[in-house]
Design an enzyme around this catalytic site. Structure first.
Site, PDB file in Angstrom:
ATOM      1  N   TYR A   1       0.847  -1.202   0.000  1.00 59.74           N
ATOM      2  CA  TYR A   1       0.000   0.000   0.000  1.00 59.74           C
ATOM      3  C   TYR A   1       0.872   1.237   0.000  1.00 59.74           C
ATOM      4  CZ  TYR A   1      -4.966  -0.683  -0.038  1.00 59.74           C
ATOM      5  OH  TYR A   1      -6.238  -0.907  -0.461  1.00 59.74           O
TER       6      TYR A   1
ATOM      7  N   GLU B   1      -0.636   4.739  -0.358  1.00 56.44           N
ATOM      8  CA  GLU B   1      -1.512   5.907  -0.509  1.00 56.44           C
ATOM      9  C   GLU B   1      -0.731   7.184  -0.246  1.00 56.44           C
ATOM     10  OE1 GLU B   1      -4.931   5.456   1.983  1.00 56.44           O
ATOM     11  OE2 GLU B   1      -5.878   4.038   0.622  1.00 56.44           O
TER      12      GLU B   1
ATOM     13  N   ASP C   1      -6.350  13.983 -24.839  1.00 58.26           N
ATOM     14  CA  ASP C   1      -6.266  12.588 -24.408  1.00 58.26           C
ATOM     15  C   ASP C   1      -5.571  11.816 -25.532  1.00 58.26           C
ATOM     16  OD1 ASP C   1      -6.627   9.919 -23.828  1.00 58.26           O
ATOM     17  OD2 ASP C   1      -8.818  10.017 -23.663  1.00 58.26           O
TER      18      ASP C   1
ATOM     19  N   THR D   1      -2.876   6.544 -21.767  1.00 60.96           N
ATOM     20  CA  THR D   1      -2.731   5.227 -21.151  1.00 60.96           C
ATOM     21  C   THR D   1      -1.276   4.815 -21.339  1.00 60.96           C
ATOM     22  OG1 THR D   1      -3.253   4.049 -23.178  1.00 60.96           O
ATOM     23  CG2 THR D   1      -5.097   4.510 -21.699  1.00 60.96           C
TER      24      THR D   1
ATOM     25  N   LYS E   1      -0.885   1.060 -24.448  1.00 61.44           N
ATOM     26  CA  LYS E   1      -1.181   0.996 -25.883  1.00 61.44           C
ATOM     27  C   LYS E   1       0.131   1.185 -26.660  1.00 61.44           C
ATOM     28  CE  LYS E   1      -5.977   2.239 -24.989  1.00 61.44           C
ATOM     29  NZ  LYS E   1      -7.085   3.200 -25.158  1.00 61.44           N
TER      30      LYS E   1
ATOM     31  N   ARG F   1      -0.835  -2.040 -17.928  1.00 57.56           N
ATOM     32  CA  ARG F   1      -2.097  -1.316 -17.965  1.00 57.56           C
ATOM     33  C   ARG F   1      -2.053  -0.205 -16.922  1.00 57.56           C
ATOM     34  NH1 ARG F   1      -4.560  -4.600 -21.479  1.00 57.56           N
ATOM     35  NH2 ARG F   1      -6.242  -3.107 -21.758  1.00 57.56           N
TER      36      ARG F   1
END
Ligand SMILES: *Cc1c(COP(=O)(O)O)cnc(C)c1O
Length: 430
Positions: free
Chosen positions: A67, A69, A213, A240, A243, A249
């Site tokens: 984790y 955060e 984008d 992203t 791609k 991802r």
């Protein structure tokens, strides 16, 4: 970053796969099946790619356990020595690669990345001027079925039916009529480069924020073969990472300094909790590779392959939306070209181990599940080492298959030839 790993003991990596094989054979077999499918077929879905073996390693690493955060140096949990190091590296590389002032590498994927920008920079009900879906825009650009389409007021511009470009006067007229808070450009099925300066000119006149984008073309911009929106004064760019960038991802938000805090707060705690540190390790690796000269060559090869494929298909009589391509993708009108809809074309090509997706065309008269076209792209075959000769061959196979879509003998012959070629070009990482 220091490490006390015992270098002679790497057996755990092999053991992980043996454990999976024994404890959950159904999943293990499915992974082998998917590997085999990727090995045997030609992947032409323009949003897909083969990532690097190093990224597969990062994805399967113990960063999955952690984790983190918050942001480097300001986390809500302890034990951040290594997470901070990889996230700082990813951010530094992203800024260098895209020539921007700030980067957030935490978005879990493209959709939350765009949501974070809208929520961070705008207020619910604000107006966003965005590209029409059927002309190439994306679901996350306010499709009525998306949550963002319900929260914000999206107004649409289209491409000109003759030039296939976005018409500046039309964009300006819409902007002055609707007074948007944001002018958004970007697309997932538009085969041409954009004139980004046109958007900044129009946005300035109405005081709107500019957002591009570039999810599909991030790798092509990084490789220097397509225009970079930051060179034309854009405020915010999203992409992203899986791609054309060839990474795991994920998503990245890049922006000018004044938007830094709004963007960071919108991602965490606004929209997300713990970032996926295993993916961020892979993003850092991906960006490191994209900074190398070989990646420029990859980007150039991807575009060259697309233009050869488009020219070869056209020569055989295919009708391409906009008549060709300037980037990595093209949209074929299969109704005009072969008398079949995009769904039948997709299924036909599946039978010969060529994977594509059905695609709506501008102002498509047919419904989305049986649209008028298919979309093809070259990022994945280029990663595999396909060049000009393979593109010529590929066009011939596709043409034969689509024209002979009812001839099972033809389809079986093509499938054998496709698989034979694929076995000569190993999938990276396999
Ligand atoms: C792929 C894509 C997205 C969404 O990415 P996901 O990771 O699938 O959520 C957003 N915008 C554009 C333009 C895209 O092409």
């Amino acid at each position: 970053m220091s490490s006390t790993t015992n270098n002679s003991d790497r057996d755990h990596i092999i053991r992980q796969w043996r454990d999976l094989e024994q404890s959950d054979p159904a999943i293990f077999e499915a992974i082998l099946g998917e590997e085999d499918r990727q090995r045997r077929g030609i992947e032409l879905i323009p949003s897909e790619n083969y990532t690097y073996p190093e990224v597969l390693a990062c994805n399967g690493s113990v960063f999955t356990n952690k984790y983190a955060e918050g942001y480097p140096g300001r986390r809500y949990y302890g034990g951040q020595e290594f997470t901070d190091a990889i996230e700082r590296l990813a951010v530094k590389r992203a800024k260098k690669l895209f020539r921007c002032e700030h980067a957030n590498v935490q978005p879990l994927s493209g959709s939350p990345m765009n949501q974070a920008v809208y929520m961070g920079v705008l207020n619910p009900g604000d107006t966003i001027l965005a590209m029409d879906l059927s002309h190439g825009g994306h679901l996350t650009h306010g499709a009525p079925v998306s949550h963002m389409g319900k929260i914000f007021n999206f107004v649409r511009y289209k491409t000109d039916p003759v030039t296939h470009r976005i018409n500046e006067e039309e964009l300006r007229a819409l902007a002055h009529e609707h007074k948007p808070q944001m002018v958004l450009c970007g697309h997932s099925s538009y085969p041409l480069d954009l004139d980004y300066s046109m958007f900044t000119r129009v946005a300035k006149e109405v005081g709107a924020v500019t957002m591009a984008d570039v999810s599909h073309i991030g790798g092509l911009i990084a490789g220097g073969v397509l225009s970079n929106p930051f060179d034309h004064g854009f405020d915010i760019v999203t992409t992203t990472t899986h791609k054309s960038l060839k990474g795991p991802r994920g998503g990245m938000i890049l922006c000018r300094k004044p938007f830094r805090l709004q963007i960071n707060k919108a991602v965490f705690p606004g929209l997300q909790g713990g970032p996926h540190m295993n993916a961020i390790a892979g993003i850092a690796v991906t960006l490191g590779k994209a900074l190398k000269p070989e990646f420029k060559q990859y980007a150039q090869d991807t575009i060259n392959n697309a233009s050869t494929l488009a020219a070869e298909l056209s020569q055989r009589g295919a009708h391409l939306v906009t008549g060709g391509t300037e980037n990595h993708l093209m949209v074929v009108n299969t109704v005009d070209s072969y008398g079949i809809d995009g769904h039948v074309a997709e299924e036909t090509l599946d039978k010969v181990s060529i994977t594509v997706n059905k695609q709506i065309i501008p102002d498509d008269p047919l419904p989305p599940m049986r649209p008028s076209g298919i979309r093809l792209g070259t990022p994945a075959p280029t990663s595999r080492g396909f060049g000009q000769a393979e593109m010529v061959q590929l066009a011939a196979w596709m043409d034969d298959a689509l024209k002979g879509h009812e001839n099972e003998t033809t389809l079986a012959r093509i499938r054998d030839e496709v698989e034979e070629l694929c076995l000569r070009y190993p999938v990276p990482g396999l």
